[in-house]
Design a protein around this motif. Structure first.
Motif, PDB file in Angstrom:
ATOM      1  N   ILE A 105       0.837  -1.157   0.085  1.00 45.88           N
ATOM      2  CA  ILE A 105      -0.017  -0.222   0.130  1.00 45.88           C
ATOM      3  C   ILE A 105       0.995   1.240  -0.193  1.00 45.88           C
ATOM      4  O   ILE A 105       1.957   1.624   0.841  1.00 45.88           O
ATOM      5  CB  ILE A 105      -0.920   0.151   1.287  1.00 45.88           C
ATOM      6  N   ASN A 106       0.770   1.931  -1.008  1.00 48.07           N
ATOM      7  CA  ASN A 106       1.514   3.095  -1.097  1.00 48.07           C
ATOM      8  C   ASN A 106       0.837   4.304  -0.925  1.00 48.07           C
ATOM      9  O   ASN A 106      -0.040   4.975  -1.795  1.00 48.07           O
ATOM     10  CB  ASN A 106       2.402   3.343  -2.748  1.00 48.07           C
ATOM     11  N   PHE A 107       1.104   5.015   0.287  1.00 43.65           N
ATOM     12  CA  PHE A 107       0.534   6.402   0.479  1.00 43.65           C
ATOM     13  C   PHE A 107       1.451   7.517   0.006  1.00 43.65           C
ATOM     14  O   PHE A 107       2.524   7.620   0.199  1.00 43.65           O
ATOM     15  CB  PHE A 107       0.446   6.625   2.040  1.00 43.65           C
ATOM     16  N   ILE A 108       0.723   8.239  -0.708  1.00 48.35           N
ATOM     17  CA  ILE A 108       1.465   9.360  -1.431  1.00 48.35           C
ATOM     18  C   ILE A 108       1.336  10.600  -1.097  1.00 48.35           C
ATOM     19  O   ILE A 108       2.145  11.184  -0.988  1.00 48.35           O
ATOM     20  CB  ILE A 108       1.211   9.420  -3.176  1.00 48.35           C
ATOM     21  N   ASN A 109       0.051  11.125  -0.681  1.00 48.62           N
ATOM     22  CA  ASN A 109      -0.314  12.327  -0.024  1.00 48.62           C
ATOM     23  C   ASN A 109      -1.489  12.047   0.833  1.00 48.62           C
ATOM     24  O   ASN A 109      -2.078  10.998   0.891  1.00 48.62           O
ATOM     25  CB  ASN A 109      -1.005  13.305  -1.357  1.00 48.62           C
ATOM     26  N   SER A 110      -1.396  13.194   1.686  1.00 51.31           N
ATOM     27  CA  SER A 110      -2.458  12.947   2.744  1.00 51.31           C
ATOM     28  C   SER A 110      -3.747  13.697   2.433  1.00 51.31           C
ATOM     29  O   SER A 110      -3.810  14.467   1.566  1.00 51.31           O
ATOM     30  CB  SER A 110      -2.280  13.233   4.207  1.00 51.31           C
ATOM     31  N   ALA A 111      -4.658  13.369   3.213  1.00 50.72           N
ATOM     32  CA  ALA A 111      -6.010  13.983   3.136  1.00 50.72           C
ATOM     33  C   ALA A 111      -6.310  14.947   4.391  1.00 50.72           C
ATOM     34  O   ALA A 111      -5.990  14.365   5.520  1.00 50.72           O
ATOM     35  CB  ALA A 111      -7.218  13.419   2.749  1.00 50.72           C
TER      36      ALA A 111
END
Length: 134
Positions: free
Chosen positions: A54-60
């Protein structure tokens, strides 16, 4: 990639840093992917078997609208493989990607069983099939 579900990031979805908690996002993905797999396989007798890296790229952040995109990529004899991308609806920035999510069709005892599907359907056509056509 088709984006089917939108979620509004609310206070209860945040981590201690004020950004979207990864566990909340993964829960949303697993639920949406399960619904997608159920529609594709024509049975609610399916379970999550595998998720690749799972690749977290940006946050929200609170108030953001996120879109979950799911796409079927392969049918196995008892399985279906999906890919997923989550993006910010407003900025279009990617939030997360998962290359491979595998669901397996199972019987009442949890044993893998052939689902009989060989063709990926990208619309809600499976929902429109008459019960005898499955």
């Amino acid at each position: 990639m088709n984006f089917y579900t939108r979620k509004w990031v609310k206070p209860e979805d945040l981590n201690a840093h004020g950004t979207l908690f990864g566990g909340s996002l993964l829960r949303w993905i697993d639920e949406e992917a399960a619904i997608y797999a159920i529609i594709q396989l024509g049975t609610n007798g399916c379970v999550t078997k595998f998720m690749s890296e799972i690749n977290f790229i940006n946050s929200a952040r609170q108030g953001d609208i996120v879109e979950l995109g799911i796409k079927a990529t392969h049918f196995g004899r008892t399985s279906i493989t999906l890919t997923c991308e989550v993006r910010n609806k407003i900025t279009q920035k990617s939030i997360l990607t998962i290359d491979k999510i595998v669901f397996v069709s199972v019987d009442d005892k949890g044993i893998p069983k052939p689902h009989g599907k060989t063709e990926i359907t990208y619309t809600d056509e499976r929902l429109r099939e008459a019960p005898g056509e499955r």
